[in-house]
Design an enzyme around this catalytic site. Sequence first.
Site, PDB file in Angstrom:
ATOM      1  N   ARG A 131       4.843 -12.375   9.946  1.00  0.00           N
ATOM      2  CA  ARG A 131       5.423 -11.053   9.825  1.00  0.00           C
ATOM      3  C   ARG A 131       6.807 -11.082  10.480  1.00  0.00           C
ATOM      4  O   ARG A 131       7.004 -11.766  11.488  1.00  0.00           O
ATOM      5  CB  ARG A 131       4.503 -10.116  10.622  1.00  0.00           C
ATOM      6  CG  ARG A 131       4.631  -8.669  10.354  1.00  0.00           C
ATOM      7  CD  ARG A 131       3.428  -7.963  10.970  1.00  0.00           C
ATOM      8  NE  ARG A 131       2.430  -7.738   9.949  1.00  0.00           N
ATOM      9  CZ  ARG A 131       2.442  -6.689   9.123  1.00  0.00           C
ATOM     10  NH1 ARG A 131       3.371  -5.756   9.225  1.00  0.00           N
ATOM     11  NH2 ARG A 131       1.529  -6.538   8.205  1.00  0.00           N
ATOM     12  N   LYS A 174       4.629   0.982   8.891  1.00  0.00           N
ATOM     13  CA  LYS A 174       4.695   2.272   8.199  1.00  0.00           C
ATOM     14  C   LYS A 174       4.053   3.377   9.033  1.00  0.00           C
ATOM     15  O   LYS A 174       4.524   4.502   9.042  1.00  0.00           O
ATOM     16  CB  LYS A 174       4.017   2.159   6.834  1.00  0.00           C
ATOM     17  CG  LYS A 174       4.887   1.456   5.810  1.00  0.00           C
ATOM     18  CD  LYS A 174       4.162   1.280   4.490  1.00  0.00           C
ATOM     19  CE  LYS A 174       3.188   0.139   4.566  1.00  0.00           C
ATOM     20  NZ  LYS A 174       2.463  -0.119   3.337  1.00  0.00           N
ATOM     21  N   GLU A 220       0.880  -1.168   0.000  1.00  0.00           N
ATOM     22  CA  GLU A 220       0.000   0.000   0.000  1.00  0.00           C
ATOM     23  C   GLU A 220       0.921   1.223   0.000  1.00  0.00           C
ATOM     24  O   GLU A 220       1.810   1.318   0.850  1.00  0.00           O
ATOM     25  CB  GLU A 220      -0.881   0.015   1.259  1.00  0.00           C
ATOM     26  CG  GLU A 220      -1.846   1.182   1.227  1.00  0.00           C
ATOM     27  CD  GLU A 220      -2.664   1.353   2.510  1.00  0.00           C
ATOM     28  OE1 GLU A 220      -2.574   0.506   3.418  1.00  0.00           O
ATOM     29  OE2 GLU A 220      -3.372   2.370   2.572  1.00  0.00           O
TER      30      GLU A 220
HETATM   31  P1  ATP Z   1       2.758  -1.863   7.653  1.00  0.00           P
HETATM   32  O1  ATP Z   1       2.110  -2.220   8.925  1.00  0.00           O
HETATM   33  O2  ATP Z   1       4.193  -1.568   7.777  1.00  0.00           O
HETATM   34  O3  ATP Z   1       2.015  -0.782   6.897  1.00  0.00           O
HETATM   35  P2  ATP Z   1       1.486  -3.612   5.856  1.00  0.00           P
HETATM   36  O4  ATP Z   1       1.383  -5.095   5.890  1.00  0.00           O
HETATM   37  O5  ATP Z   1       0.270  -2.823   6.123  1.00  0.00           O
HETATM   38  O6  ATP Z   1       2.664  -3.185   6.783  1.00  0.00           O
HETATM   39  P3  ATP Z   1       1.699  -3.447   3.027  1.00  0.00           P
HETATM   40  O7  ATP Z   1       2.123  -2.308   2.212  1.00  0.00           O
HETATM   41  O8  ATP Z   1       0.286  -3.861   2.949  1.00  0.00           O
HETATM   42  O9  ATP Z   1       2.108  -3.127   4.503  1.00  0.00           O
HETATM   43  O10 ATP Z   1       2.642  -4.707   2.776  1.00  0.00           O
HETATM   44  C1  ATP Z   1       2.941  -5.263   1.527  1.00  0.00           C
HETATM   45  C2  ATP Z   1       3.276  -6.712   1.724  1.00  0.00           C
HETATM   46  O11 ATP Z   1       4.369  -6.856   2.620  1.00  0.00           O
HETATM   47  C3  ATP Z   1       2.101  -7.461   2.338  1.00  0.00           C
HETATM   48  O12 ATP Z   1       1.937  -8.678   1.660  1.00  0.00           O
HETATM   49  C4  ATP Z   1       2.528  -7.680   3.764  1.00  0.00           C
HETATM   50  O13 ATP Z   1       1.944  -8.840   4.281  1.00  0.00           O
HETATM   51  C5  ATP Z   1       4.048  -7.750   3.666  1.00  0.00           C
HETATM   52  N1  ATP Z   1       4.678  -7.304   4.916  1.00  0.00           N
HETATM   53  C6  ATP Z   1       4.483  -6.141   5.561  1.00  0.00           C
HETATM   54  N2  ATP Z   1       5.177  -6.099   6.705  1.00  0.00           N
HETATM   55  C7  ATP Z   1       5.862  -7.266   6.794  1.00  0.00           C
HETATM   56  C8  ATP Z   1       6.758  -7.826   7.758  1.00  0.00           C
HETATM   57  N3  ATP Z   1       7.106  -7.162   8.862  1.00  0.00           N
HETATM   58  N4  ATP Z   1       7.254  -9.052   7.519  1.00  0.00           N
HETATM   59  C9  ATP Z   1       6.916  -9.731   6.408  1.00  0.00           C
HETATM   60  N5  ATP Z   1       6.086  -9.266   5.462  1.00  0.00           N
HETATM   61  C10 ATP Z   1       5.541  -8.046   5.644  1.00  0.00           C
HETATM   62 MG    MG Z   2      -1.255  -1.824   5.741  1.00  0.00          MG
END
Ligand code: ATP
Ligand code: MG
Length: 560
Positions: free
Chosen positions: A262, A272, A35
């Site tokens: 994660r 983020k 995202e």
């Molecule tokens: P954040 O909480 O940092 O915003 P998010 O999962 O909301 O993380 P996205 O932009 O949706 O962020 O993530 C893109 C991809 O990366 C998704 O498939 C997510 O599952 C994966 N991802 C995000 N954070 C991690 C992590 N700490 N370890 C492994 N994969 C991750």
């Molecule tokens: Mg997210």
Amino acid sequence: MSEAVESLNFIEHIVEEDLKNGYSTQDLRFRFPPEPNGYLHIGHASSICLNFGLGLRYNAPVNLRFDDTNPAKEEQEYVDAIKKDVEWLGFKWDTERYASDYFQQLYDWAIELIKQGKAYVDEQSSEVMAEQKGTPTQPGTNSPFRDRSIEENLAGFQKMKDGEFDEGTHVLRAKIDMSSSNMLMRDPIMYRVLHKVHHRTNTDWCIYPMYDWTHGESDYIEQVSHSFCTLEFAMHRELYDWFLDQVIDVKKLRPKQREFARRNLSHTVVSKRKLLQLVEQNVVTGWDDPRMSTLSGLRRRGYTPESIRNFVETIGIAKRDNLIDVSLLEFHVREHLNKISPRVMGVLDPVKVVITNYPEGEVEWLDTENNPEDSSAGTRQIPFSREIYIEKDDFKEEANRKFFRLKLGGEVRLKSGYIIKAESCTKDTDGNITEIQCTYDPKSKSGSGTEESLRKVKGTLHWVSVAHALQAEVRLYDRLFTDESPDTHKDKDFMEFINPDSLKVITGFLEPSLSGAKPGDRVQFQRLGYFCVDPDSTTEKLVFNKTVGLRDTWAKLQSK
Ligand code: ATP
Ligand code: MG
């Protein structure tokens, strides 16, 4: 089972199983779906390496898909930064996609659902809807709007789309099951009204699809075979499948969602939202501050893409959440930098040494090797003269036999230079040593004879010639948080654990060969650690970041 298969992670096993049970490798397609609401962090590196790694393993396409369904938080700046980071890590996507490109298709499908009596417009407030949701142990109650006619729903949804309603007043909900044991199945919201400008669709839309409605359908549109996401989406899988069931054409491939853990890194945060808070509250200088867990921060700090990929490979893919110690990441960057970094000399906490028997005004250029780990790296010359700097803590007036650095009456070798002997020192009124007087042995020059003929002394010090030293700003970093896991405390906010001493800026004195150093250049300051030229660096003022020290704290941790 062959050996190669045994070493697969469980995600790769899932793909292997599918290939055995009827998928062809031509069917395989993956995606990395960020995202664009912030910069990528080290956690994302796991997901990037997993998805793009599968693409490489099976020679299958991998899409970079921006999940841009929330214009309130998303920006073009983040899209650009994400693309740069994925490329920097060394991966190539097949096509660049945006969930927003599917807004029309999603809308058309939503109309279909309404026509089939599977979606309805709800006019209640979010609070009331939350109350009706029930609890995991108690079924929810139906909305009074649940059974309105198809015509009414079509008209209501049209008005939502036409901008006739305020934000928060109307939503489109899927009509599933208010008593499902899975709370996410209790008539989830598909659309909400948002009068916001979208970074790509501008003001074309004022209704925006929810993540759950968008994600699986986007996978389906792109014909992604495997949609890998993190564990928090495990409960969403049922809904993902329900939404797919409503639109699927059986002749097409049905995407499959599977979940992995994660990754969390110690002494930092990988979210983020929290990283944005650090930026907005000026705790750091920006998303690419070298103390951040972002890929852009690590890059600026001097990390190499190889070291991050090796780290990700080492930690692997897990089924359960856990915390990885940051020293493992440091281990990997140290290992890589050791192979590729030219060795140079710089003194960061200087004290002046005067070599009293060396002629005043004379300069000698000494040969020194650029990298003992890499014979092709060649040699360079460094100037030696009567006055040099050494590190303050490399000298003691008196010390025991185990102190192999310089002490009064003792000898050390100057790296690639001569053996010197400390004869006396001068102090200021507070007792601080301001100058050390030494003599040198003219017959002891490094490389001037065979190994055997050269006199040996225990210690070797790094040094720079005072007259030739370049002054540089050197930024030294410590952990951004004092706590190992700052965002897991129930009673305390993660911001309470900020390390007030995470940045120290000093002036270093460097050998003159560094005068042309460019942002991004990486070196080892001998005996001190790995450093990298910061983008703030100019020809007038060099700026270095310390990437990591030489000592392996990871090995120490393991042997505890
Ligand atoms: P954040 O909480 O940092 O915003 P998010 O999962 O909301 O993380 P996205 O932009 O949706 O962020 O993530 C893109 C991809 O990366 C998704 O498939 C997510 O599952 C994966 N991802 C995000 N954070 C991690 C992590 N700490 N370890 C492994 N994969 C991750
Ligand atoms: Mg997210």
